[in-house]
Design a protein around this motif. Structure first.
Motif, PDB file in Angstrom:
ATOM      1  N   VAL A   1      20.294   7.595  -9.518  1.00  0.00           N
ATOM      2  CA  VAL A   1      19.112   7.516 -10.363  1.00  0.00           C
ATOM      3  C   VAL A   1      18.100   6.576  -9.742  1.00  0.00           C
ATOM      4  CG1 VAL A   1      18.244   6.879 -12.645  1.00  0.00           C
ATOM      5  CG2 VAL A   1      20.450   8.023 -12.432  1.00  0.00           C
ATOM      6  N   ASP A   2      16.838   6.976  -9.797  1.00  0.00           N
ATOM      7  CA  ASP A   2      15.753   6.128  -9.323  1.00  0.00           C
ATOM      8  C   ASP A   2      15.306   5.199 -10.445  1.00  0.00           C
ATOM      9  OD1 ASP A   2      15.714   7.407  -6.862  1.00  0.00           O
ATOM     10  OD2 ASP A   2      14.243   8.897  -7.514  1.00  0.00           O
ATOM     11  N   TYR A   3      15.277   3.908 -10.125  1.00  0.00           N
ATOM     12  CA  TYR A   3      14.760   2.909 -11.048  1.00  0.00           C
ATOM     13  C   TYR A   3      13.646   2.137 -10.344  1.00  0.00           C
ATOM     14  CZ  TYR A   3      19.093   3.633 -13.739  1.00  0.00           C
ATOM     15  OH  TYR A   3      20.122   4.167 -14.474  1.00  0.00           O
ATOM     16  N   GLY A   4      12.934   1.364 -11.131  1.00  0.00           N
ATOM     17  CA  GLY A   4      11.960   0.450 -10.570  1.00  0.00           C
ATOM     18  C   GLY A   4      12.140  -0.923 -11.167  1.00  0.00           C
ATOM     19  N   LEU A   5      12.081  -1.953 -10.325  1.00  0.00           N
ATOM     20  CA  LEU A   5      12.112  -3.330 -10.810  1.00  0.00           C
ATOM     21  C   LEU A   5      10.694  -3.806 -11.078  1.00  0.00           C
ATOM     22  CD1 LEU A   5      14.728  -5.059  -8.464  1.00  0.00           C
ATOM     23  CD2 LEU A   5      15.071  -4.241 -10.807  1.00  0.00           C
ATOM     24  N   HIS A   6      10.584  -4.817 -11.926  1.00  0.00           N
ATOM     25  CA  HIS A   6       9.294  -5.453 -12.190  1.00  0.00           C
ATOM     26  C   HIS A   6       8.659  -5.870 -10.862  1.00  0.00           C
ATOM     27  CE1 HIS A   6       6.386  -8.488 -13.505  1.00  0.00           C
ATOM     28  NE2 HIS A   6       6.479  -7.975 -14.727  1.00  0.00           N
ATOM     29  N   PRO A   7       7.350  -5.686 -10.697  1.00  0.00           N
ATOM     30  CA  PRO A   7       6.710  -5.953  -9.405  1.00  0.00           C
ATOM     31  C   PRO A   7       6.803  -7.395  -8.916  1.00  0.00           C
ATOM     32  CG  PRO A   7       5.076  -5.426 -11.105  1.00  0.00           C
ATOM     33  CD  PRO A   7       6.408  -5.075 -11.657  1.00  0.00           C
TER      34      PRO A   7
ATOM     35  N   ILE B   1       2.430 -13.384 -19.109  1.00  0.00           N
ATOM     36  CA  ILE B   1       3.479 -14.403 -19.268  1.00  0.00           C
ATOM     37  C   ILE B   1       4.719 -14.003 -18.476  1.00  0.00           C
ATOM     38  CG2 ILE B   1       5.082 -15.461 -20.906  1.00  0.00           C
ATOM     39  CD1 ILE B   1       2.844 -15.267 -23.013  1.00  0.00           C
ATOM     40  N   GLN B   2       5.129 -12.754 -18.629  1.00  0.00           N
ATOM     41  CA  GLN B   2       6.332 -12.309 -17.917  1.00  0.00           C
ATOM     42  C   GLN B   2       6.103 -12.279 -16.408  1.00  0.00           C
ATOM     43  OE1 GLN B   2       8.064  -8.322 -18.772  1.00  0.00           O
ATOM     44  NE2 GLN B   2       9.862  -9.491 -19.418  1.00  0.00           N
ATOM     45  N   GLN B   3       4.912 -11.931 -15.990  1.00  0.00           N
ATOM     46  CA  GLN B   3       4.585 -11.980 -14.560  1.00  0.00           C
ATOM     47  C   GLN B   3       4.782 -13.387 -14.014  1.00  0.00           C
ATOM     48  OE1 GLN B   3       3.608  -9.576 -12.326  1.00  0.00           O
ATOM     49  NE2 GLN B   3       3.374 -11.068 -10.674  1.00  0.00           N
ATOM     50  N   THR B   4       4.316 -14.379 -14.743  1.00  0.00           N
ATOM     51  CA  THR B   4       4.454 -15.779 -14.315  1.00  0.00           C
ATOM     52  C   THR B   4       5.920 -16.197 -14.274  1.00  0.00           C
ATOM     53  OG1 THR B   4       2.277 -16.371 -15.186  1.00  0.00           O
ATOM     54  CG2 THR B   4       3.864 -18.164 -14.882  1.00  0.00           C
ATOM     55  N   LEU B   5       6.667 -15.861 -15.320  1.00  0.00           N
ATOM     56  CA  LEU B   5       8.073 -16.281 -15.391  1.00  0.00           C
ATOM     57  C   LEU B   5       8.925 -15.588 -14.328  1.00  0.00           C
ATOM     58  CD1 LEU B   5       8.478 -16.347 -19.273  1.00  0.00           C
ATOM     59  CD2 LEU B   5       8.371 -18.320 -17.740  1.00  0.00           C
ATOM     60  N   TYR B   6       8.742 -14.290 -14.143  1.00  0.00           N
ATOM     61  CA  TYR B   6       9.494 -13.580 -13.106  1.00  0.00           C
ATOM     62  C   TYR B   6       9.102 -14.075 -11.712  1.00  0.00           C
ATOM     63  CZ  TYR B   6      11.508 -10.086 -16.311  1.00  0.00           C
ATOM     64  OH  TYR B   6      12.226  -9.448 -17.296  1.00  0.00           O
ATOM     65  N   SER B   7       7.854 -14.492 -11.560  1.00  0.00           N
ATOM     66  CA  SER B   7       7.417 -15.026 -10.261  1.00  0.00           C
ATOM     67  C   SER B   7       8.057 -16.378  -9.962  1.00  0.00           C
ATOM     68  CB  SER B   7       5.884 -15.166 -10.237  1.00  0.00           C
ATOM     69  OG  SER B   7       5.266 -13.900 -10.310  1.00  0.00           O
TER      70      SER B   7
END
Length: 464
Positions: free
Chosen positions: A105-111, A332-338
């Motif tokens: 299965v193809d998935y994508g992770l958060h950028p 917010i999630q972009q900052t935290l995942y970064s």
């Protein structure tokens, strides 16, 4: 079990430790396949588990996303203004049928997870789908009927944080031990003779870390273990001796005596750790200068001192907060995942530097997932089952484990109409898989995970 109103004697002692910590006192509280086949290793081999708790309730619906045409179209329809553009997703391909029930299965992770994408491709990172607080397998009909099958106070931050840590879901009780602490209890023989606790928190107090016989050591990352303001001069030595003597005085009050005993033990443990790490060469791995980066760097430094500490099993607690995204979720999630992504990657690289990639496993926990459909103000509400990361050389990486629900609001996997997924894997199964790899005997798992017998599959296959 957990009671947020009742203060027990043990709680009072813990609070004394935290007060001491405010004065600077560290409270006493690429995979190689040939090696990979032996990842579980003999009992005498060093191993460490590192928990990263994502406080606030991480929206893991945007951690991993269906990236095939039909799957992404459904995601886009229901996620609406919180949907990530498909051309920004970091593509990964799960190599088996574990989570989907079909072929690859193809998935994508958060950028923001570029480093983790590489670790997934290299086989060091796995994901587990739709995990949550669950005492037994549950259907939508059983949820709607209510009763004892449901965890107490679903969707409550404090209760769900406690249940993730204690693996006790049916009542709000004493909350005296956590499953990490109980794991350490069962492996005491492997750390016989050690002068330092097997569990260390670099992120404050957490019931997860406390067992019947195990009390964690707590410290602030980057700090020198011991009392702040103590510089080793003759005058300071005299002051320290006087302070230690004060702690031995009999006040006649048992709670005060218990607190004094714990503080004395903390001083002794701080001295052991300080001596163990002060002569170590600096790690060459570069960590990001963020809170989670500093925490994981401190963990790596303590692991580096494992021989001096005399420990064959160690467990660590770290955390990253800010995931309670009722509004403005995407930035917010972009900052935290970064922050999370480079810190986890640096930590894995440090285990390679130390020659321990097969012997150290990091994993995430969080209060709960969030609703699949957005709420107002570009945010989400509290939900239930969510997805998590497992990282290390012993991980059967490059795959997604557990089972995804049908990601359609109002479907039989939803407790309502906005995408609060009923977990398909329990905390017990997730933790038992980690504990088994760590060396816990199958016969001891029910002590650590009291609901495990309710699940026909008690451990998963994400560890080597």
């Amino acid at each position: 079990m957990f009671n947020k109103h009742k203060v027990t004697r043990r709680d009072f002692v813990r609070m004394g430790c935290c007060t001491a910590a405010s004065f600077g006192l560290s409270a006493a509280l690429g995979r190689l396949n040939l090696i990979h086949a032996y990842a579980s290793g003999p009992a005498t081999e060093y191993k460490a588990l590192v928990c990263i708790f994502l406080f606030g309730g991480n929206d893991s619906n945007n951690l991993i996303i269906a990236n095939d045409t039909a799957g992404y179209a459904s995601y886009l329809k229901y996620r609406a203004n919180l949907a990530l553009a498909q051309n920004t997703l970091l593509p990964i391909v799960a190599k088996t049928t574990q989570a989907s029930g079909s072929g690859q299965v193809d998935y994508g992770l958060h950028p923001a997870l570029t480093n983790l994408q590489g670790l997934f491709a290299g086989g060091q990172l796995g994901l587990i789908a739709n995990v949550g607080t669950l005492g037994q397998p549950l259907t939508q009909a059983q949820y709607l009927a209510g009763g004892s099958a449901l965890p107490i106070n679903l969707f409550s931050h404090s209760d769900q944080q406690a249940q993730w840590q204690t693996a006790e879901f049916d009542t709000i009780g004493d909350g005296s031990t956590g499953w990490v602490g109980r794991t350490a209890d069962k492996l005491q023989s492997l750390n016989a003779g050690a002068t330092f606790p097997p569990v260390t928190s670099v992120a404050g107090g957490a019931i997860l870390c406390t067992g019947e016989a195990t009390q964690p050591y707590e410290m602030s990352p980057g700090s020198t273990p011991g009392l702040s303001g103590y510089n080793g001069t003759a005058a300071e030595n005299a002051r320290l001796v006087a302070y230690q003597q004060m702690l031995t005085l009999n006040s006649g009050l048992s709670l005060v005596q218990d607190t004094s005993s714990v503080m004395t033990q903390s001083l002794e443990q701080s001295a052991v750790l300080s001596a163990a790490i002060k002569t170590l060469p600096a790690l060459q791995t570069v960590f990001p200068t963020t809170s989670i980066g500093a925490q994981l760097k401190q963990v790596a430094q303590i692991i580096q001192a494992r021989s001096s500490l005399g420990l064959l099993r160690q467990i660590f607690f770290c955390s990253l907060g800010g995931f309670d995204t009722h509004s403005g979720q995407l930035p917010i999630q972009q900052t935290l995942y970064s922050q999370l992504d480079p810190a986890m990657a640096a930590f894995y690289n440090s285990t390679v530097e130390l020659g321990l990639p097969q012997q150290v496993t990091a994993f995430t926990l969080s209060d709960f997932n969030r609703t699949f459909q957005p709420g107002t103000n570009a945010g989400t509400d509290h939900a239930w089952g969510g997805n998590h990361l497992i990282l290390g050389g012993a991980v059967n990486g490059g795959d997604v484990y557990g089972k995804f629900p049908d990601l359609v609001p109002g479907s039989p996997n939803d407790v309502g109409t906005n995408g609060r997924w009923i977990p398909t894997t329990s905390v017990d199964q997730y933790g038992a898989t980690l504990a088994s790899w760590f060396g816990v005997a199958t016969s001891d798992l029910p002590y650590i995970f009291p609901n495990l017998a309710n699940f026909p599959t008690q451990t998963l296959t994400f560890m080597g």
